[in-house]
Design a protein around this motif. Structure first.
Motif, PDB file in Angstrom:
ATOM      1  N   UNK A 111      10.185   0.781   5.925  1.00  0.00           N
ATOM      2  CA  UNK A 111       9.747   1.538   4.740  1.00  0.00           C
ATOM      3  C   UNK A 111       9.990   0.774   3.443  1.00  0.00           C
ATOM      4  N   UNK A 112      11.173   0.245   3.300  1.00  0.00           N
ATOM      5  CA  UNK A 112      11.562  -0.342   2.012  1.00  0.00           C
ATOM      6  C   UNK A 112      11.735  -1.856   2.090  1.00  0.00           C
ATOM      7  N   UNK A 161       6.360   6.507   0.950  1.00  0.00           N
ATOM      8  CA  UNK A 161       5.997   7.767   0.292  1.00  0.00           C
ATOM      9  C   UNK A 161       4.966   8.562   1.087  1.00  0.00           C
ATOM     10  N   UNK A 195       9.563   9.051  -8.722  1.00  0.00           N
ATOM     11  CA  UNK A 195       8.228   9.161  -8.115  1.00  0.00           C
ATOM     12  C   UNK A 195       7.774  10.615  -7.972  1.00  0.00           C
ATOM     13  N   UNK A 207      10.377  -8.515  -0.740  1.00  0.00           N
ATOM     14  CA  UNK A 207       9.996  -7.225  -1.308  1.00  0.00           C
ATOM     15  C   UNK A 207       9.475  -7.440  -2.727  1.00  0.00           C
ATOM     16  N   UNK A 221       8.032  -5.144  -5.890  1.00  0.00           N
ATOM     17  CA  UNK A 221       7.832  -3.782  -6.381  1.00  0.00           C
ATOM     18  C   UNK A 221       7.246  -3.824  -7.788  1.00  0.00           C
ATOM     19  N   UNK A 242       7.138   0.755  -6.830  1.00  0.00           N
ATOM     20  CA  UNK A 242       6.283   0.923  -5.644  1.00  0.00           C
ATOM     21  C   UNK A 242       5.948  -0.440  -5.063  1.00  0.00           C
ATOM     22  N   UNK A 243       5.904  -0.496  -3.737  1.00  0.00           N
ATOM     23  CA  UNK A 243       5.569  -1.762  -3.089  1.00  0.00           C
ATOM     24  C   UNK A 243       4.179  -2.198  -3.526  1.00  0.00           C
TER      25      UNK A 243
END
Lengths: 578, 74
Positions: free
Chosen positions: A452-453, A463, A561, B45, B47, B51-52
């Motif tokens: 996910x991250x 999300x 968010x 990563x 962002x 948000x990715x």
């Protein structure tokens, strides 16, 4: 590891022990062993602190061998915190030593009458169970100080602090690290309370005169271990990030992603997160003369831990883990690493889970006992646990109990166990694991944060609910299997990203046992463990309604968010359909 | 336009923690990555405003770009 030690603490005339062949449990290790014994032998409706419950301690199936990273020890019981089955594992020296002593498990059964406190000593010559009331009320650090003069330098210790003696629901079992510090804890689910109920204060394991467990095919084993270590060194997470910054490297990531639970899950971003990040923590440790790189057990090649010292260079605690820095830090609005390190020490010393304790303090702040951000106040609260005051006992029973006592609605628990440092609204995959794991909210049970991250082991939008159930299912299966080998879960990063490292692990297992092990065997093992755990929980009274997040995660959008948890109940009910 | 760029973990070595960059309108994330001299292959990563994101994304004034190597823990 061909024998099981059973100690009946409640035997007439004092505790009696017997050693029996491993029998029907042959080949099982770690979580597979603890879950198999608990699910077969413990009445699911028993009181967790009563004589019917058992405490099972099992090294992993590869522990005690030359395999790198194989030093996790599992402890299982019916959990006094969740009321369901529990497996909690820790690093430290105990797994390697117990495995070399040849025990596939120690099972503590029954419950003695009276107030006597016991210690259990095991070496190559046998087992000794003795009364030692001089250990009463000793926290873990002074306890180890007192014991270590009496035993060989090679001894490893598993102990409970004062919280375990008081049978608090968040009580842990401490395992000593290579320097004999009680810093590695089976933290989750109150296993320390069960050990306390059995009146066992310390288990001392001494492998003097014993060698590593030999593999069936030494050459193949050695080669597979070499390839396995190569993968760990090559992967950026296990080869670079974890050794340099420790697990706390995640603070900045989760905070940037808006998924860092702040002030008891009111927000997903903490404005002072940078001050307690892994980058700052490692720099401070090095500057003060501590260590930013340290292994929790011999044979660890990742070395994600460290040593935290104060401004005068004096030892405070081991490098606090990410989850601890969060629970006592951002979750409580606290941005002072010295305060967090002190809290980490207090938790280890009294013997409580840092996550449930930090979450309990966050809930107490929500209730208005002290304001968010009050570091000295948080220290005072945790000190109450050590004193055993009524307030301390409430906090030491974790977030769920604290929330009930103080009338708080926003309590971040599943099956009574506190969540970890990832908000399930902005990391929906971990929400699925929190909700459905037989362990209660346990991030390690199916670490969907990866795909996910962190974008390791897959790539899912954190999300969106799509794909999260399948991801959590697969990770929960894989994790149950890894937890049975004694392997540190951090091997999962290279395992999932580097196919050749996964093959190396399978080859190592095959070479050790002399039987070919495939990926399908690993999956089948994971499934069988989860099936036993789910079945135990069903018999203990759990239903699908226990596989849910607290409602506020579905009702309160979390900034920045502004999203809620969106995986449906129907979908959650399919996690274990395979 | 102004874009806040944040680097983390090993990417900070020899570079910076956080800087505000002025870039032409229409600039993409790639432009920021190149400016910061971060090796593309090591990025784990990316962002944008939490948000990715991918490297082709067009940035807007006031955006925050966070760049991490592959990291993990838990």
């Amino acid at each position: 590891m061909d024998k099981i030690l059973r100690v009946d603490m409640g035997a007439k005339g004092g505790p009696k022990f017997r050693t029996e062949p491993v029998g029907e449990f042959a080949g099982l290790g770690g979580r597979a062993m603890t879950t198999a014994i608990i699910s077969r032998e413990v009445h699911p409706l028993c009181h967790p602190l009563g004589a019917e419950n058992k405490l099972v301690i099992a090294p992993g199936s590869l522990s005690g061998t030359a395999a790198a990273m194989s030093g996790r020890i599992s402890v299982g019981c019916k959990s006094p915190l969740t009321g369901g089955i529990k497996e909690s594992n820790a690093g430290g020296q105990a797994a390697q030593v117990l495995a070399r002593l040849g025990y596939a498990a120690i099972v503590l059964e029954g419950k003695p009458e009276g107030d006597d406190l016991y210690k259990i000593f095991i070496n190559k010559d046998g087992v000794e169970v003795s009364v030692d009331n001089s250990l009463k009320n000793l926290p873990n650090y002074p306890l180890i100080e007192k014991l270590k003069g009496q035993y060989s330098d090679r001894a490893a210790y598993m102990t409970i602090g004062t919280a375990g003696e008081m049978k608090l629901l968040a009580a842990s079992i401490a395992c000593t690290d290579p320097e004999k510090r009680p810093t590695r804890h089976c933290g989750r689910g109150g296993t320390g309370a069960v050990m306390g109920a059995k009146r066992v204060k310390a288990i001392i394991l001494d492998d003097t005169g014993l060698k590593m467990r030999p593999p069936k095919d030494p050459e193949k084993f050695k080669d597979a271990n070499r390839r396995f270590v190569e993968g760990l060194r090559k992967h950026p997470i296990t080869g670079e990030g974890l050794p340099a910054y420790g697990t706390n490297v995640l603070t900045n990531v989760l905070n940037e992603a808006g998924a860092y639970p702040t002030n008891n899950f009111r927000a997903g971003r903490f404005e002072d997160a940078a001050k307690i990040s892994g980058e700052v923590l490692a720099e401070l440790e090095v500057k003060r003369g501590g260590l930013a790189t340290h292994g929790c057990h011999r044979g660890c090649v990742i070395q994600c831990s460290g040593v935290y010292v104060d401004k005068d260079g004096k030892y405070v605690t081991k490098q606090p883990e990410y989850e601890t820095v969060w629970a006592h830090g951002g979750n409580c609005g606290i941005a002072d690493l010295d305060v967090i390190a002190r809290l980490d020490f207090l938790d280890d010393n009294f013997g409580v889970d840092t996550m449930d304790t930090g979450a309990a303090v966050g809930v107490a702040m929500e209730a208005g006992l002290i304001p968010f951000g009050d570091g000295p106040g948080a220290i005072r609260l945790v000190e109450e646990i050590g004193k055993g005051t009524p307030l301390g006992r409430i906090l030491g029973c974790g977030a769920a109990v604290t929330g009930k006592v103080f009338g708080v609605e926003r309590v971040p628990v599943c099956k009574g166990q506190a969540m970890a440092a990832y908000d399930p609204r902005s990391v929906m995959g971990i929400g699925v694991t929190y909700a459905t794991s037989p362990m209660g909210a346990d991030h390690t049970a199916g670490y969907s944060v990866g795909p996910n991250i962190l974008k390791s082991g897959g790539d899912l939008d954190p999300h969106k609910p799509e794909g999260q159930v399948e991801m959590s299912r697969n990770l929960q299966i894989a994790t149950a299997a890894v937890d049975s080998t004694g392997m540190c879960l951090f091997i999962a990063f290279p395992l999932l990203d580097l196919p050749e490292t996964f093959v190396a692990l399978l080859d190592m297992i095959s070479a050790f046992h002399g039987v070919t092990t495939t990926g399908d065997d690993v999956t089948a093992l994971g499934k069988s463990i989860l099936k036993m755990e789910r079945d135990f929980n069903t018999r203990a009274g759990f239903t699908k309604h226990d596989d849910r997040l607290p409602r506020f995660f579905l009702k309160e959008p979390i900034p920045p968010h502004n999203i809620t948890f969106q995986v449906t109940d129907d979908d959650l009910d399919t996690v274990f359909n395979w | 336009m102004r874009v806040t760029v944040k680097l983390f973990a090993t990417f900070r070595k020899g570079r910076f923690d956080m800087e505000v960059r002025i870039v032409p309108p229409g600039s993409t994330v790639s432009r920021i990555v190149e400016d910061a001299r971060v090796p593309e292959s090591e990025i784990g990563i990316l962002l944008v405003n939490g948000r990715h994101s991918n490297r082709m994304r067009e940035l807007a004034d006031g955006d925050t770009v966070a760049i991490f190597p592959l990291v993990g823990g838990g």
